[in-house]
Design a protein around this motif. Sequence first.
Motif, mmCIF file in Angstrom:
data_model
loop_
_atom_site.group_PDB
_atom_site.id
_atom_site.type_symbol
_atom_site.label_atom_id
_atom_site.label_comp_id
_atom_site.label_asym_id
_atom_site.label_seq_id
_atom_site.Cartn_x
_atom_site.Cartn_y
_atom_site.Cartn_z
ATOM 1 N N GLU A 99 23.585 -29.793 22.200
ATOM 2 C CA GLU A 99 22.919 -30.589 21.158
ATOM 3 C C GLU A 99 22.008 -31.631 21.783
ATOM 4 O OE1 GLU A 99 26.290 -32.065 18.945
ATOM 5 O OE2 GLU A 99 26.075 -30.501 17.421
ATOM 6 N N ARG A 100 22.490 -32.283 22.839
ATOM 7 C CA ARG A 100 21.694 -33.304 23.516
ATOM 8 C C ARG A 100 20.420 -32.694 24.103
ATOM 9 N NH1 ARG A 100 21.039 -34.307 28.516
ATOM 10 N NH2 ARG A 100 22.900 -33.197 29.212
ATOM 11 N N VAL A 101 20.553 -31.576 24.802
ATOM 12 C CA VAL A 101 19.394 -30.908 25.409
ATOM 13 C C VAL A 101 18.400 -30.497 24.325
ATOM 14 C CG1 VAL A 101 18.639 -28.840 26.648
ATOM 15 C CG2 VAL A 101 20.593 -30.144 27.481
ATOM 16 N N MET A 102 18.911 -29.898 23.263
ATOM 17 C CA MET A 102 18.048 -29.443 22.180
ATOM 18 C C MET A 102 17.277 -30.623 21.570
ATOM 19 S SD MET A 102 19.077 -27.065 18.944
ATOM 20 C CE MET A 102 19.744 -28.369 17.943
ATOM 21 N N ASN A 103 17.957 -31.742 21.349
ATOM 22 C CA ASN A 103 17.303 -32.914 20.765
ATOM 23 C C ASN A 103 16.303 -33.558 21.725
ATOM 24 O OD1 ASN A 103 18.582 -32.703 18.272
ATOM 25 N ND2 ASN A 103 20.342 -33.883 18.964
ATOM 26 N N GLU A 104 16.632 -33.568 23.013
ATOM 27 C CA GLU A 104 15.693 -34.131 23.990
ATOM 28 C C GLU A 104 14.432 -33.280 24.096
ATOM 29 O OE1 GLU A 104 17.604 -34.863 27.742
ATOM 30 O OE2 GLU A 104 19.017 -36.303 26.882
ATOM 31 N N VAL A 105 14.604 -31.967 24.078
ATOM 32 C CA VAL A 105 13.444 -31.066 24.135
ATOM 33 C C VAL A 105 12.602 -31.237 22.873
ATOM 34 C CG1 VAL A 105 12.712 -28.646 24.129
ATOM 35 C CG2 VAL A 105 14.482 -29.414 25.720
ATOM 36 N N LYS A 106 13.275 -31.352 21.741
ATOM 37 C CA LYS A 106 12.548 -31.560 20.474
ATOM 38 C C LYS A 106 11.740 -32.857 20.536
ATOM 39 C CE LYS A 106 15.058 -31.012 16.801
ATOM 40 N NZ LYS A 106 15.968 -31.238 15.666
ATOM 41 N N GLU A 122 6.981 -32.624 33.191
ATOM 42 C CA GLU A 122 7.921 -33.035 34.234
ATOM 43 C C GLU A 122 9.236 -33.541 33.626
ATOM 44 O OE1 GLU A 122 5.941 -35.819 36.801
ATOM 45 O OE2 GLU A 122 4.451 -34.331 37.431
ATOM 46 N N GLU A 123 9.141 -34.306 32.556
ATOM 47 C CA GLU A 123 10.345 -34.791 31.878
ATOM 48 C C GLU A 123 11.145 -33.614 31.308
ATOM 49 O OE1 GLU A 123 9.113 -37.655 28.917
ATOM 50 O OE2 GLU A 123 8.308 -39.023 30.434
ATOM 51 N N TYR A 124 10.442 -32.659 30.749
ATOM 52 C CA TYR A 124 11.084 -31.446 30.226
ATOM 53 C C TYR A 124 11.818 -30.699 31.342
ATOM 54 C CZ TYR A 124 11.281 -26.473 29.088
ATOM 55 O OH TYR A 124 11.691 -25.175 28.950
ATOM 56 N N GLU A 125 11.144 -30.538 32.481
ATOM 57 C CA GLU A 125 11.739 -29.820 33.600
ATOM 58 C C GLU A 125 12.980 -30.530 34.143
ATOM 59 O OE1 GLU A 125 8.423 -29.231 36.249
ATOM 60 O OE2 GLU A 125 7.612 -27.597 35.018
ATOM 61 N N LYS A 126 12.989 -31.867 34.110
ATOM 62 C CA LYS A 126 14.171 -32.633 34.537
ATOM 63 C C LYS A 126 15.343 -32.409 33.577
ATOM 64 C CE LYS A 126 11.742 -36.284 37.006
ATOM 65 N NZ LYS A 126 11.307 -37.692 36.991
ATOM 66 N N ILE A 127 15.041 -32.348 32.299
ATOM 67 C CA ILE A 127 16.084 -32.090 31.293
ATOM 68 C C ILE A 127 16.696 -30.717 31.519
ATOM 69 C CG2 ILE A 127 16.517 -31.671 28.830
ATOM 70 C CD1 ILE A 127 14.235 -33.729 28.276
ATOM 71 N N ILE A 128 15.853 -29.735 31.692
ATOM 72 C CA ILE A 128 16.303 -28.350 31.856
ATOM 73 C C ILE A 128 17.044 -28.153 33.174
ATOM 74 C CG2 ILE A 128 15.505 -25.955 32.037
ATOM 75 C CD1 ILE A 128 15.502 -27.285 29.202
#
Length: 151
Positions: A99-106, A122-128
């Motif tokens: 849920e956290r990953v999905m919300n951060e990507v959103k 870059e922020e997206y790649e750090k999350i993933i």
Amino acid sequence: MLKAKNYDDINKIYDIMNTTQSNYSNMLKRLKEKKAFSNFIITYYSIALIVYSLTAEFFTDIFDEKISSYFNIILSVVVLTYSLIITNAKYSERIQIAERVMNEVKSKKRELTDSNLNEKREEYEKIIAKAEYRSEIDFFRTLKQKCKKMI
């Protein structure tokens, strides 16, 4: 000659983020289903243990106590084993992380503009990089959903 993919294009990055969001949405559904099923199984077998014990105690003329003991031991092993499997699967924790990953990507997807494209990528790649990798079935469901949208 094939042209290399240009991930600096805002539409490409947006599509990648959108696909990732769908993958995690599908992962979330799968994990919630597995958690619900596991909880049902544990509850069902626990109730069966109680019923066998009570039946052997109160209906001795129609239910053999040795059979009850036999089934209680087997069901106890099943419940214990399945409980250990559920504990090791850590469904609740994995659901929260997905849920956290999905919300951060959103959130990154909403903030995406031409001027901040590289920063958000870059922020997206750090999350993933820190996230649990989706399963093949999650990706298959995402592709299936994308194909339905195209039709």
